[in-house]
Design an enzyme around this catalytic site. Sequence first.
Site, PDB file in Angstrom:
ATOM      1  N   HIS A  50       0.853  -1.234  -0.049  1.00 46.04           N
ATOM      2  CA  HIS A  50       0.128  -0.008  -0.079  1.00 46.04           C
ATOM      3  C   HIS A  50       0.831   1.302  -0.214  1.00 46.04           C
ATOM      4  O   HIS A  50       1.547   1.258   0.891  1.00 46.04           O
ATOM      5  CB  HIS A  50      -0.772   0.037   1.241  1.00 46.04           C
ATOM      6  CG  HIS A  50      -2.151   0.911   1.053  1.00 46.04           C
ATOM      7  ND1 HIS A  50      -1.870   2.119   1.406  1.00 46.04           N
ATOM      8  CD2 HIS A  50      -3.392   0.732   1.011  1.00 46.04           C
ATOM      9  CE1 HIS A  50      -2.940   2.925   1.452  1.00 46.04           C
ATOM     10  NE2 HIS A  50      -3.761   1.967   1.324  1.00 46.04           N
ATOM     11  N   HIS A  85      -2.702   2.669  11.611  1.00 46.98           N
ATOM     12  CA  HIS A  85      -1.603   4.041  11.308  1.00 46.98           C
ATOM     13  C   HIS A  85      -1.658   4.901  12.550  1.00 46.98           C
ATOM     14  O   HIS A  85      -2.242   5.140  13.278  1.00 46.98           O
ATOM     15  CB  HIS A  85      -1.849   4.825  10.124  1.00 46.98           C
ATOM     16  CG  HIS A  85      -0.654   5.654   9.711  1.00 46.98           C
ATOM     17  ND1 HIS A  85       0.599   5.475   9.738  1.00 46.98           N
ATOM     18  CD2 HIS A  85      -0.689   7.101   9.275  1.00 46.98           C
ATOM     19  CE1 HIS A  85       1.394   6.475   9.339  1.00 46.98           C
ATOM     20  NE2 HIS A  85       0.470   7.424   9.114  1.00 46.98           N
ATOM     21  N   TYR A  98     -16.371   7.149   1.682  1.00 55.51           N
ATOM     22  CA  TYR A  98     -14.910   6.738   1.713  1.00 55.51           C
ATOM     23  C   TYR A  98     -14.765   5.425   2.385  1.00 55.51           C
ATOM     24  O   TYR A  98     -15.412   4.797   3.230  1.00 55.51           O
ATOM     25  CB  TYR A  98     -14.316   7.581   3.216  1.00 55.51           C
ATOM     26  CG  TYR A  98     -12.856   7.467   3.291  1.00 55.51           C
ATOM     27  CD1 TYR A  98     -12.034   7.539   2.380  1.00 55.51           C
ATOM     28  CD2 TYR A  98     -12.531   7.095   4.562  1.00 55.51           C
ATOM     29  CE1 TYR A  98     -10.676   7.529   2.276  1.00 55.51           C
ATOM     30  CE2 TYR A  98     -10.809   6.776   4.840  1.00 55.51           C
ATOM     31  CZ  TYR A  98     -10.155   7.024   3.653  1.00 55.51           C
ATOM     32  OH  TYR A  98      -8.967   6.735   4.032  1.00 55.51           O
ATOM     33  N   HIS A 102      -5.408   5.309  14.139  1.00 48.23           N
ATOM     34  CA  HIS A 102      -6.455   5.229  13.312  1.00 48.23           C
ATOM     35  C   HIS A 102      -6.525   4.251  12.075  1.00 48.23           C
ATOM     36  O   HIS A 102      -5.425   3.927  11.792  1.00 48.23           O
ATOM     37  CB  HIS A 102      -6.745   6.754  12.740  1.00 48.23           C
ATOM     38  CG  HIS A 102      -5.812   7.315  11.970  1.00 48.23           C
ATOM     39  ND1 HIS A 102      -4.667   7.835  12.807  1.00 48.23           N
ATOM     40  CD2 HIS A 102      -5.582   7.425  10.749  1.00 48.23           C
ATOM     41  CE1 HIS A 102      -3.691   8.432  11.884  1.00 48.23           C
ATOM     42  NE2 HIS A 102      -4.267   8.002  10.679  1.00 48.23           N
TER      43      HIS A 102
END
Length: 452
Positions: free
Chosen positions: A301, A344, A359, A380
């Site tokens: 990613h 993260h 989203y 988060h």
Amino acid sequence: MSQFFHGLHTHQTCHPLSIGFGNEFSSEDPRCPGSLPEGQNNPQVCPYGLYAEQLSGSAFTCPRPTNKRSWLYRILPSVRHKPYTAMHCGNLTEKWDEVEPDPNQLRWMPFTIPKSSEKKVDFVTGLHTLCGAGDTKSRNGIGIHMFTCNTSMVDRCVSPPFSLSVPQQGEILITTEFGKMMVEPNEICVIQQGMRFSVNVFGETRGYVLEVYGAHFELPDLGPIGANGLANPRDFLTPVAWYEDREVATGYTVINKYQGKLFSSQQVFSPFNVVAWHGNYTPYKYNLDNFMVINCVAFDHADPSIFTVLTAKSSRPGVAMADFVIFPPRWGVADHTFRPPYYHRNCMSEFMGLIKGHYEAKEEGFQPGGGTLHSMMTPHGPDRDCFEKSSTALLKPERVADGTMAFMFESSFSMAVTKWGLETCQRLDKSYYQCWEPLRKHFDPNWRPSKQ
């Protein structure tokens, strides 16, 4: 200058702009051909009896690539006004210590737009500071605001620090000293420090504003990406010159945001009296659909920095005062990969807003016209439903975020939330943390890789 755009003055209010390279641009209102002086900036007598006025966006001695200034040729100079006096700031503030710090994950439901039948609210009175850091005195900091309004500004304009506006609901017609820009949802506009503007709306209107103290927005460096990708300079548009020669007997109000406070002065003429202009310090707009997405095509990613549209750099290389980042529709093709954003903790602050759609990491709860703030080192990531679904998904090429446009204001500043944001607005979703509560343990100490 593109001849195509110059030929559309009666229908087209903008023409192409390349930003970040020191390019010079010029425009004159077609009603006054030849209004731009030839051969010099400040002749003894300007064409049509105009006044020459320079607007400087950088120190005079900045290196040529970063030197920002434009010359305005106007009917009356901006210096003709009554003294400034302090005015009520409403919910616009730079008081970052009015409530105790809150390091939690924060989410706001869509911010309420007042009904015009109940109260007339224009762009300035509809500005509400949500969070920020730093201060304008040292020209080092940022502020994040919401605007919710229902009526146009009449005989008044405002001049902010550098600001980037993201309309989410309703078109806004922005009149500037350089001309007019119609900005729709899924477009952004930048009004630079010292530029006066007024906002017309056409109903209930809502959006986001990123205000930066003391730095210019510019295109990010591309590095190994090469010459092409992300936001292309040619897709930025700046206004075509337009003037009004109008006296206002009742007084025209010029609002100035100075050292975090609002001040107003009165004058008897419209400030939008610029017949022609030239320079490299201009307002501009950009359509987010034009962003050329760069993405991972093998595995893992890529960091969200690959989606940076504009950046306002700090004095530390690679560290931004603020980045404007978007998450546009794109293809997801990575193999053997958990494709949504990873869990993260970040040394930067991340404020996210949603213009339209859902989203992909949080399809419930995060709504258009709302927002989230994940402060420095606050963890988060995807909610439980997103994690479970994506962990078992068949990894075939798929479209991601179709019909969606989310964005992020990312900053190296540690953000303080205002009292309005935490209490007064009553839009804070106090159950936000619960979207991660159902995450369950998958650990199996007896797991072994399967034999092929």
